[in-house]
Design a protein around this motif. Sequence first.
Motif, PDB file in Angstrom:
ATOM      1  N   ASP A  49       0.819  -1.216   0.000  1.00  0.00           N
ATOM      2  CA  ASP A  49       0.000   0.000   0.000  1.00  0.00           C
ATOM      3  C   ASP A  49       0.854   1.268   0.000  1.00  0.00           C
ATOM      4  N   PHE A  50       2.160   1.094   0.222  1.00  0.00           N
ATOM      5  CA  PHE A  50       3.071   2.238   0.176  1.00  0.00           C
ATOM      6  C   PHE A  50       3.682   2.437  -1.214  1.00  0.00           C
ATOM      7  N   TYR A  51       3.497   1.477  -2.113  1.00  0.00           N
ATOM      8  CA  TYR A  51       4.061   1.647  -3.456  1.00  0.00           C
ATOM      9  C   TYR A  51       3.404   2.858  -4.117  1.00  0.00           C
ATOM     10  N   PRO A  52       4.188   3.658  -4.865  1.00  0.00           N
ATOM     11  CA  PRO A  52       3.577   4.786  -5.582  1.00  0.00           C
ATOM     12  C   PRO A  52       2.545   4.286  -6.594  1.00  0.00           C
TER      13      PRO A  52
ATOM     14  N   GLY B 123      -0.116  -9.235  -9.285  1.00  0.00           N
ATOM     15  CA  GLY B 123      -0.032  -9.963  -8.023  1.00  0.00           C
ATOM     16  C   GLY B 123      -0.417  -9.117  -6.821  1.00  0.00           C
ATOM     17  N   CYS B 124       0.107  -7.892  -6.760  1.00  0.00           N
ATOM     18  CA  CYS B 124      -0.011  -7.151  -5.500  1.00  0.00           C
ATOM     19  C   CYS B 124      -0.414  -5.698  -5.654  1.00  0.00           C
ATOM     20  N   GLY B 125      -0.734  -5.261  -6.870  1.00  0.00           N
ATOM     21  CA  GLY B 125      -1.060  -3.848  -7.047  1.00  0.00           C
ATOM     22  C   GLY B 125      -2.462  -3.527  -6.553  1.00  0.00           C
ATOM     23  N   ARG B 126      -2.568  -2.513  -5.701  1.00  0.00           N
ATOM     24  CA  ARG B 126      -3.898  -2.152  -5.190  1.00  0.00           C
ATOM     25  C   ARG B 126      -4.756  -1.529  -6.286  1.00  0.00           C
ATOM     26  N   LEU B 127      -4.129  -1.097  -7.392  1.00  0.00           N
ATOM     27  CA  LEU B 127      -4.880  -0.448  -8.472  1.00  0.00           C
ATOM     28  C   LEU B 127      -5.174  -1.388  -9.641  1.00  0.00           C
ATOM     29  N   ASN B 128      -4.831  -2.664  -9.508  1.00  0.00           N
ATOM     30  CA  ASN B 128      -5.149  -3.638 -10.568  1.00  0.00           C
ATOM     31  C   ASN B 128      -6.464  -4.316 -10.203  1.00  0.00           C
TER      32      ASN B 128
ATOM     33  N   HIS C   1      -8.181  -6.522 -11.615  1.00  0.00           N
ATOM     34  CA  HIS C   1      -8.271  -7.958 -11.885  1.00  0.00           C
ATOM     35  C   HIS C   1      -7.290  -8.775 -11.036  1.00  0.00           C
ATOM     36  N   GLY C   2      -6.468  -8.098 -10.250  1.00  0.00           N
ATOM     37  CA  GLY C   2      -5.314  -8.754  -9.639  1.00  0.00           C
ATOM     38  C   GLY C   2      -5.601  -9.506  -8.347  1.00  0.00           C
ATOM     39  N   LEU C   3      -4.537 -10.050  -7.788  1.00  0.00           N
ATOM     40  CA  LEU C   3      -4.642 -10.914  -6.611  1.00  0.00           C
ATOM     41  C   LEU C   3      -4.624 -10.119  -5.296  1.00  0.00           C
ATOM     42  N   HIS C   4      -4.116  -8.897  -5.335  1.00  0.00           N
ATOM     43  CA  HIS C   4      -4.090  -8.020  -4.151  1.00  0.00           C
ATOM     44  C   HIS C   4      -3.393  -8.657  -2.961  1.00  0.00           C
ATOM     45  N   ILE C   5      -2.239  -9.214  -3.213  1.00  0.00           N
ATOM     46  CA  ILE C   5      -1.422  -9.783  -2.139  1.00  0.00           C
ATOM     47  C   ILE C   5      -0.958  -8.649  -1.218  1.00  0.00           C
ATOM     48  N   LYS C   6      -1.118  -8.865   0.087  1.00  0.00           N
ATOM     49  CA  LYS C   6      -0.796  -7.837   1.087  1.00  0.00           C
ATOM     50  C   LYS C   6       0.141  -8.424   2.133  1.00  0.00           C
ATOM     51  N   SER C   7       1.248  -7.743   2.374  1.00  0.00           N
ATOM     52  CA  SER C   7       2.276  -8.261   3.284  1.00  0.00           C
ATOM     53  C   SER C   7       2.485  -7.326   4.472  1.00  0.00           C
ATOM     54  N   TYR C   8       2.792  -7.928   5.618  1.00  0.00           N
ATOM     55  CA  TYR C   8       2.949  -7.179   6.877  1.00  0.00           C
ATOM     56  C   TYR C   8       4.130  -7.750   7.663  1.00  0.00           C
TER      57      TYR C   8
ATOM     58  N   ILE D 172       2.229 -15.822  -5.208  1.00  0.00           N
ATOM     59  CA  ILE D 172       2.139 -15.276  -3.843  1.00  0.00           C
ATOM     60  C   ILE D 172       3.542 -15.121  -3.253  1.00  0.00           C
ATOM     61  N   ILE D 173       4.354 -16.162  -3.412  1.00  0.00           N
ATOM     62  CA  ILE D 173       5.719 -16.110  -2.880  1.00  0.00           C
ATOM     63  C   ILE D 173       6.497 -14.968  -3.535  1.00  0.00           C
ATOM     64  N   ASP D 174       6.331 -14.805  -4.836  1.00  0.00           N
ATOM     65  CA  ASP D 174       7.044 -13.774  -5.588  1.00  0.00           C
ATOM     66  C   ASP D 174       6.731 -12.378  -5.027  1.00  0.00           C
ATOM     67  N   CYS D 175       5.456 -12.013  -5.024  1.00  0.00           N
ATOM     68  CA  CYS D 175       5.091 -10.652  -4.581  1.00  0.00           C
ATOM     69  C   CYS D 175       5.343 -10.443  -3.095  1.00  0.00           C
ATOM     70  N   HIS D 176       5.131 -11.481  -2.304  1.00  0.00           N
ATOM     71  CA  HIS D 176       5.378 -11.330  -0.872  1.00  0.00           C
ATOM     72  C   HIS D 176       6.869 -11.099  -0.606  1.00  0.00           C
ATOM     73  N   CYS D 177       7.708 -11.769  -1.353  1.00  0.00           N
ATOM     74  CA  CYS D 177       9.161 -11.628  -1.128  1.00  0.00           C
ATOM     75  C   CYS D 177       9.701 -10.309  -1.669  1.00  0.00           C
TER      76      CYS D 177
END
Lengths: 161, 161
Positions: A8-11, A19-24, A26-33, A64-69
């Motif tokens: 969520d901090f990505y510009p 995989g993880c873009g909040r603005l996609n 159609h995407g998977l919206h992977i979120k890491s903490y 999932i592993i890709d975007c999370h890492c």
Amino acid sequence: MTEKAFQDFYPDDLSRCYGCGRLNEHGLHIKSYWDGEESVTVFHPKPYHLGVPGYVYGGLISSIIDCHCTGTAAAATYRAQGREMDTAPPLRFVTASLHVEYLRPTSMGVPLEVRARVKELKGRKVVVTATLLAKGKVCAQGEVIAIQMPEHPGGGDTESQ
Amino acid sequence: MTEKAFQDFYPDDLSRCYGCGRLNEHGLHIKSYWDGEESVTVFHPKPYHLGVPGYVYGGLISSIIDCHCTGTAAAATYRAQGREMDTAPPLRFVTASLHVEYLRPTSMGVPLEVRARVKELKGRKVVVTATLLAKGKVCAQGEVIAIQMPEHPGGGDTESQ
């Protein structure tokens, strides 16, 4: 979790990743903490994210592993620099190498948890290891070599995500 | 191409894979064919299969390599047994290990071609290497260790796809 995810901090212009873009949309919206020294993401596969009957598609697991890492690589670099994630310049990592071992079939119908740790952080390169669990069992292990993107997206020619 | 793809020979109950199942209406429908000693698949990413601006999502690339290589493992095993792909018992492989090196960003807006070769075929284990090209440039290389599924899906507990 209520805090903001790493992604969520990505510009905005770097937030359209499938995989993880909040603005996609159609995407998977992977979120890491962060969870102490480890990072964690929880993903709920859709019924169509199937591989063979009853088990999750391996390509979803690698995604999932890709975007999370790569997210963990960014967050760890902010930490190493003593910076908050909302400070400029933004850090965004892409994948140079992805390795996943599928240790057992990953059951459908349950949330998947991926936990990651930084194995090496050296300049623009971060190596992150990950473990995927379903029903408390380790189903896959992964390692990602993440490289910090040039500040002008598309300006580099050595890596991709 | 008009001939049947490797994946079109999978039995119905093994044809719901998100990556390559012809019966998964939400899936990617990856289709693989022989081209001499190599196998080939061509994939047209959707506009939302984006990673960073202008470039294809790495998780999509790993998914294409994954399904193309397990399909190639099955087709190569039929060949090694001197069998046509429409003969029983059906052969279906799952992924034990996936390794992808992202050599350069993979451009959006062009078809992606993945070419694969069998590196090792020993009993139920087949090692397949793959090269992904966009605009004639090699953008990624992969290696998959594929394992033949037990004949009764879900009966095994050592691999997943």
